[in-house]
Design a protein around this motif. Sequence first.
Motif, short mmCIF file in Angstrom:
data_model
loop_
_atom_site.label_atom_id
_atom_site.label_comp_id
_atom_site.label_asym_id
_atom_site.label_seq_id
_atom_site.Cartn_x
_atom_site.Cartn_y
_atom_site.Cartn_z
N PRO A 72 1.00 -1.02 0.02
CA PRO A 72 -0.13 -0.08 0.01
C PRO A 72 0.78 1.28 0.09
CG PRO A 72 -1.01 -1.42 1.45
CD PRO A 72 0.21 -2.24 0.94
N ARG A 73 2.02 1.42 0.68
CA ARG A 73 2.65 2.32 0.73
C ARG A 73 3.28 3.11 -0.57
NH1 ARG A 73 7.45 3.48 4.46
NH2 ARG A 73 6.89 5.79 4.01
N LEU A 74 3.70 1.98 -1.49
CA LEU A 74 4.00 2.48 -3.01
C LEU A 74 2.67 3.06 -3.57
CD1 LEU A 74 6.21 0.21 -5.20
CD2 LEU A 74 4.22 1.39 -6.14
N LEU A 133 -3.00 -4.18 -14.01
CA LEU A 133 -3.48 -5.13 -12.86
C LEU A 133 -2.44 -4.68 -11.70
CD1 LEU A 133 -5.16 -6.93 -11.08
CD2 LEU A 133 -3.77 -8.56 -11.90
N LEU A 134 -3.13 -4.09 -10.65
CA LEU A 134 -2.21 -3.74 -9.54
C LEU A 134 -2.69 -4.70 -8.43
CD1 LEU A 134 -2.77 0.21 -9.69
CD2 LEU A 134 -0.92 -1.30 -10.96
N VAL A 135 -1.46 -5.31 -7.97
CA VAL A 135 -2.01 -6.28 -6.69
C VAL A 135 -1.32 -5.72 -5.50
CG1 VAL A 135 -1.39 -8.62 -5.62
CG2 VAL A 135 -1.88 -8.08 -8.31
N SER A 136 -2.14 -5.44 -4.49
CA SER A 136 -1.74 -5.03 -3.31
C SER A 136 -1.80 -5.95 -1.89
CB SER A 136 -2.38 -3.65 -2.87
OG SER A 136 -2.26 -3.08 -1.63
N GLY A 137 -0.70 -5.99 -1.22
CA GLY A 137 -0.73 -6.80 -0.07
C GLY A 137 0.20 -6.46 1.04
N GLY A 138 0.42 -7.26 2.26
CA GLY A 138 1.44 -6.65 3.30
C GLY A 138 0.48 -5.81 4.21
N ALA A 139 -0.36 -5.24 3.87
CA ALA A 139 -1.06 -4.15 4.77
C ALA A 139 -2.51 -3.72 4.14
CB ALA A 139 -0.20 -2.90 5.22
N ALA A 140 -3.21 -2.96 4.76
CA ALA A 140 -4.56 -2.47 4.40
C ALA A 140 -4.28 -1.36 3.35
CB ALA A 140 -5.33 -1.98 5.52
N LEU A 141 -4.86 -1.54 2.30
CA LEU A 141 -4.84 -0.30 1.08
C LEU A 141 -5.72 0.73 1.61
CD1 LEU A 141 -3.65 0.41 -1.58
CD2 LEU A 141 -5.44 -0.70 -2.60
N PRO A 340 12.06 9.46 9.83
CA PRO A 340 10.78 8.62 9.62
C PRO A 340 10.42 7.59 10.33
CG PRO A 340 12.89 8.81 7.74
CD PRO A 340 13.38 9.24 9.16
N LEU A 341 9.06 7.34 10.32
CA LEU A 341 8.58 6.47 11.26
C LEU A 341 9.13 5.04 10.99
CD1 LEU A 341 4.70 7.53 11.37
CD2 LEU A 341 6.43 8.17 12.68
N PRO A 342 9.27 4.41 12.08
CA PRO A 342 9.97 3.16 11.89
C PRO A 342 8.74 2.18 11.31
CG PRO A 342 9.24 3.25 14.18
CD PRO A 342 9.27 4.60 13.51
N ARG A 343 9.30 1.43 10.40
CA ARG A 343 8.35 0.42 9.41
C ARG A 343 9.11 -0.79 9.17
NH1 ARG A 343 3.84 2.99 7.36
NH2 ARG A 343 4.02 5.22 7.48
N THR A 344 8.25 -1.84 8.94
CA THR A 344 8.65 -3.21 8.57
C THR A 344 9.04 -2.94 6.87
OG1 THR A 344 6.61 -4.04 7.79
CG2 THR A 344 7.04 -4.28 10.27
N GLY A 347 6.28 -2.15 5.10
CA GLY A 347 5.61 -0.84 5.22
C GLY A 347 4.71 -0.71 6.36
N LYS A 348 4.60 -1.57 7.20
CA LYS A 348 3.56 -1.49 8.37
C LYS A 348 4.63 -0.72 9.48
CE LYS A 348 1.13 -6.01 7.63
NZ LYS A 348 1.00 -7.26 8.49
N ILE A 349 3.72 0.16 10.32
CA ILE A 349 4.47 0.74 11.56
C ILE A 349 4.89 0.01 12.65
CG2 ILE A 349 4.22 2.68 13.13
CD1 ILE A 349 2.38 4.02 11.12
N GLN A 350 6.03 -0.16 12.86
CA GLN A 350 6.57 -0.72 14.14
C GLN A 350 5.98 0.07 15.47
OE1 GLN A 350 10.73 -1.08 12.73
NE2 GLN A 350 10.50 -3.19 12.74
#
Length: 690
Positions: A72-74, A133-141, A340-344, A347-350
């Motif tokens: 999602p961050r991208l 086609l755009l595929v999103s995963g790893g966190a909520a879009l 910058p906020l710490p992220r995995t 892109g998830k915030i730690q």
Amino acid sequence: MSNVAALAAERLVDSRDRALLPLPLHHVYPLTVGLLTPLACGAAVVFPAGATGPDLAVASSASGATILVAVPRLYSALVANLRAVLSARPRASATVVKIGLAFAGWLRRHCGMRIGRAIFGRLRRKLGPRLSLLVSGGAALDRDVEDTLLDLGWEVLSGYGLTETSPILTFNRRGTSRPGSAGRPLAGIEIRIARPDAEGIGEIEARGRGVFAGYLGDPGATREAFTPDGWLRTRDLGRLDADGYLHVVARVTETIVLAGGKKLVPEIVEAAYLGRPLIREVAVLARGGALVGLVVPDLERARADGAGRLTTLIRDTLAAQSRDLPSHARLSGFAVTRQPLPRTPLGKIQRHLLPALYDQALEARRPQEVTVPTAEDAALVAGPAGGALWRWLTARYGDRKLDLDTSPQLDLGIDSLAWVDITLALERDLGITLREAEIARIATLRDLLREAAAAGQREAEAPAATPEQERWLAPSGIGDAILGAVLESGLRVLMRIAFRLQVVDANLLPPSPFLLCANHASYLDPFAIAAALPHRRLRDTYWGGWTGLLFANRWQRLFSRVARVIPVDPDRAMITSLALASVVLARGKNLVWFPEGERSLDGRLLPFRQGIAYVLERNPVAIVPACVSGAFEAWPPGTRFPRRRPITVRFGAALDAARLLAVANGQPRHECIVESVRDAIAQLAPQNRR
């Protein structure tokens, strides 16, 4: 393999596709969805040189990529860049695109028609001519980001899963996707909601072929991960709609519980603030039972808009946005950091790291990183102006560890009025004269050294108001005078009927000219003071007014001219604004000034800015302390409309500015003046507002 087989059976990809994959393969989402599934279907996989926009565009165009697998961050960055491009276009062109987007979105939502692909083809080709086609995963879009991409004509598919589930549990199929949801379960996977509340929200539990057997060598953690009947506890909150689509709400462990027992989802609150001017990133957390925010500012935007009042502008933005949130979801405080906020990597915030970072930012301490200076930086510090200025800075801020990335505003606490002091000291000590346009561009000490080097050894320039500013002191015409008289009469009647205005000790007002300083907690404060001043005094009185509120359009400028408001620009022209205030007093007129520089959010007195001291140093007139009480209760910050509450304006005995300048009791003269005025106003205030 259960994930790969199930995804392949859905025919999301075939041998004609090329999947662009800018994600690290040591995470199971890009490994399974971005690499193994395309290869199993005979498709090609393209690895760009990097994850930046230009890298993706080059790789997509060169390879003819048809699918982008990202996080999602991208996609958020992609949409933000698109909006920046639109804002830079001519107004007519940008308006056409916005109208087209709105029309395409309406047709997509209400008629099922997707015209974005046809009308925005040129815009979409910048990312890739064949990308569909755009595929999103790893966190909520984010839903707004998803809708924008859909309106532009791309197909967007997102899903949900965990590392422990290989990773896909649910996903949106082609042709049946539901924006805002995580889709329906993958073949061979079952989903249920445990202990749902009144809204159907509970913990998501899963079982099936893709669910792992347990944690290696940790039977205790394995037992905690599963229910007695064998379902995996995901530790995520969600709900299933009537058609079986999963809607993920939050992590159980990340749900914030406030002191009053209220629970909230941090991502929802953060989404309300993201994308606002000057805010690059934001994270919310609980400290002491209250909700607070950690903000990463957009320093590039600050350079363009003026960095002098960065913290104040961010605070105002947060306060304005919070109006649309429930009371328990509004921030009670915030801290600003440049880190910058710490992220995995996905892109998830730690969030477990946020409390320490918040405390660190609140204390204006940032982690010091040892960096090797570039050749340009070394030359900057070694130059005649830069070297002298760097030695001057290290001596002035000897208790801080400085580097070229240090922010004067965020790390050293230098606001727009403190810049006045610093520029005068630079002229006195180093002969360096910085103009306001140059100061407005300074967001780091590197910027300061560059501006100083470019300025060279100018002759000292006494601060002076510009002709554009002084035109606000020109005598009003007959039309303005008549309109002003009508407004004054209406205001006096309104304040006494609607707010039962009481005026105390107006007889203490000295002869003109005088500087009237008052507390500021409500937009009603200046109206109350205007109605409290006798007519003959009001006729000779000018007001300091923020340009962003009182000079933004023709109607505001008309009001300001009629009401004798002079422009005060704390972001880009604070020095000349203070010079204009001095001109008012030098011409024998009175001036009303709010030394706090902003409205108080709780009604109590804030620290005073030193601007009045610079004005009084040039024109040591009498200082009238005044206190407005009741206006905060009638119209506090954050509310849209005023309420009927009694308001009182109390005037105090005038202070002698010349005496305050002469007797500083060992304090710096400017500090002595502002503290004396603040103490005088505090004595007039009700006890609970001091």
